[in-house]
Design a protein around this motif. Sequence first.
Motif, PDB file in Angstrom:
ATOM      1  N   ARG A  61      -0.562  -8.944  12.289  1.00 41.17           N
ATOM      2  CA  ARG A  61      -0.056  -8.051  11.240  1.00 41.17           C
ATOM      3  C   ARG A  61      -0.635  -6.641  11.432  1.00 41.17           C
ATOM      4  O   ARG A  61      -1.478  -6.184  10.663  1.00 41.17           O
ATOM      5  CB  ARG A  61      -0.440  -8.576   9.855  1.00 41.17           C
ATOM      6  CG  ARG A  61       0.127  -9.933   9.472  1.00 41.17           C
ATOM      7  CD  ARG A  61       1.633  -9.925   9.239  1.00 41.17           C
ATOM      8  NE  ARG A  61       2.115  -8.956   8.286  1.00 41.17           N
ATOM      9  CZ  ARG A  61       2.268  -9.176   6.984  1.00 41.17           C
ATOM     10  NH1 ARG A  61       1.972 -10.361   6.473  1.00 41.17           N
ATOM     11  NH2 ARG A  61       2.720  -8.226   6.200  1.00 41.17           N
ATOM     12  N   GLU A  63       0.329  -3.793  10.724  1.00 38.31           N
ATOM     13  CA  GLU A  63       0.538  -2.837   9.625  1.00 38.31           C
ATOM     14  C   GLU A  63      -0.499  -3.025   8.508  1.00 38.31           C
ATOM     15  O   GLU A  63      -0.561  -2.235   7.560  1.00 38.31           O
ATOM     16  CB  GLU A  63       1.958  -2.967   9.061  1.00 38.31           C
ATOM     17  CG  GLU A  63       2.189  -4.165   8.168  1.00 38.31           C
ATOM     18  CD  GLU A  63       2.394  -5.512   8.878  1.00 38.31           C
ATOM     19  OE1 GLU A  63       2.796  -6.466   8.199  1.00 38.31           O
ATOM     20  OE2 GLU A  63       2.147  -5.623  10.100  1.00 38.31           O
ATOM     21  N   LEU A  64      -1.306  -4.066   8.643  1.00 31.01           N
ATOM     22  CA  LEU A  64      -2.352  -4.351   7.659  1.00 31.01           C
ATOM     23  C   LEU A  64      -3.714  -4.083   8.279  1.00 31.01           C
ATOM     24  O   LEU A  64      -3.852  -3.964   9.493  1.00 31.01           O
ATOM     25  CB  LEU A  64      -2.273  -5.813   7.209  1.00 31.01           C
ATOM     26  CG  LEU A  64      -0.948  -6.277   6.617  1.00 31.01           C
ATOM     27  CD1 LEU A  64      -0.995  -7.772   6.328  1.00 31.01           C
ATOM     28  CD2 LEU A  64      -0.614  -5.493   5.363  1.00 31.01           C
ATOM     29  N   PRO A  90      -2.588  -3.361   3.035  1.00 29.80           N
ATOM     30  CA  PRO A  90      -1.867  -2.401   3.873  1.00 29.80           C
ATOM     31  C   PRO A  90      -2.795  -1.278   4.352  1.00 29.80           C
ATOM     32  O   PRO A  90      -3.740  -0.883   3.652  1.00 29.80           O
ATOM     33  CB  PRO A  90      -0.789  -1.847   2.928  1.00 29.80           C
ATOM     34  CG  PRO A  90      -0.597  -2.929   1.914  1.00 29.80           C
ATOM     35  CD  PRO A  90      -1.957  -3.539   1.727  1.00 29.80           C
ATOM     36  N   ASP A  91      -2.511  -0.785   5.551  1.00 26.05           N
ATOM     37  CA  ASP A  91      -3.265   0.330   6.114  1.00 26.05           C
ATOM     38  C   ASP A  91      -3.275   1.496   5.118  1.00 26.05           C
ATOM     39  O   ASP A  91      -2.251   1.782   4.486  1.00 26.05           O
ATOM     40  CB  ASP A  91      -2.613   0.757   7.433  1.00 26.05           C
ATOM     41  CG  ASP A  91      -3.491   1.670   8.256  1.00 26.05           C
ATOM     42  OD1 ASP A  91      -4.733   1.602   8.133  1.00 26.05           O
ATOM     43  OD2 ASP A  91      -2.934   2.464   9.037  1.00 26.05           O
ATOM     44  N   TYR A  93      -4.574   1.553   2.216  1.00 27.05           N
ATOM     45  CA  TYR A  93      -4.496   1.118   0.819  1.00 27.05           C
ATOM     46  C   TYR A  93      -5.662   1.634  -0.025  1.00 27.05           C
ATOM     47  O   TYR A  93      -5.486   1.989  -1.178  1.00 27.05           O
ATOM     48  CB  TYR A  93      -4.444  -0.413   0.726  1.00 27.05           C
ATOM     49  CG  TYR A  93      -4.402  -0.897  -0.702  1.00 27.05           C
ATOM     50  CD1 TYR A  93      -3.245  -0.775  -1.449  1.00 27.05           C
ATOM     51  CD2 TYR A  93      -5.537  -1.405  -1.321  1.00 27.05           C
ATOM     52  CE1 TYR A  93      -3.192  -1.184  -2.768  1.00 27.05           C
ATOM     53  CE2 TYR A  93      -5.496  -1.815  -2.651  1.00 27.05           C
ATOM     54  CZ  TYR A  93      -4.329  -1.695  -3.359  1.00 27.05           C
ATOM     55  OH  TYR A  93      -4.298  -2.086  -4.672  1.00 27.05           O
ATOM     56  N   GLY A 105      -2.919  -4.542  -4.541  1.00 27.79           N
ATOM     57  CA  GLY A 105      -2.259  -4.594  -3.233  1.00 27.79           C
ATOM     58  C   GLY A 105      -2.978  -5.438  -2.199  1.00 27.79           C
ATOM     59  O   GLY A 105      -2.533  -5.520  -1.051  1.00 27.79           O
TER      60      GLY A 105
END
Length: 192
Positions: A61, A63-64, A90-91, A93, A105
């Motif tokens: 993942r 994007e995380l 998430p990146d 966040y 989140g």
Amino acid sequence: MTPRTTAQPQMSVEEFEELARRAAEFVRLEFISGKVQVKPVPDGNHAEIVKWLQRQCMQHRPELWLYPEQGLKVEAYRKGRARPDSALAPDDYFAGAGEWADPTGVLMAVEVTSHDSDTNRRDRVEKPDGYAAAGIPVYLLIDREACSVTVCTEPEKGTYRSSTTRPFGAVVELPEPVGFTLETEKLKDYAD
């Protein structure tokens, strides 16, 4: 894992946050179930497990990000503060969030057990209850003592309704919203 009742808090959350701000750098404090707790400093194998998991998350993942030690506001009705070993979100966040962030989140909270007298109560009972109360969809416990991985899901009313435990070496499914599989054979190298 069921929610536990607690006595009156030792202090207000505001008093705790001030205490945590003034604590020495080598002391990490949490406020769980109305009590101030000192989180143990991780050893080398603990750090290697977090690094291993971070690599897995990046591969599956990208994007995380698996954020280490980010303070989270947990236990909505108790105003708790916890520092999971890692939080998957998430990146970017936590940009601008400060020391204690909103967990809305966060997709997964992760704890790796330590070798101290409080690990059973803290990592297997109180913290999962806090993460569930905060609505974090997945709680991952990497238990070095039991040589197992536990995945808790379906947070409802301060507890996770579903829990699955597998031994180190097994294939472990991390359900949505995390959505990938862990091959845990490598964790056997860090069992101690």
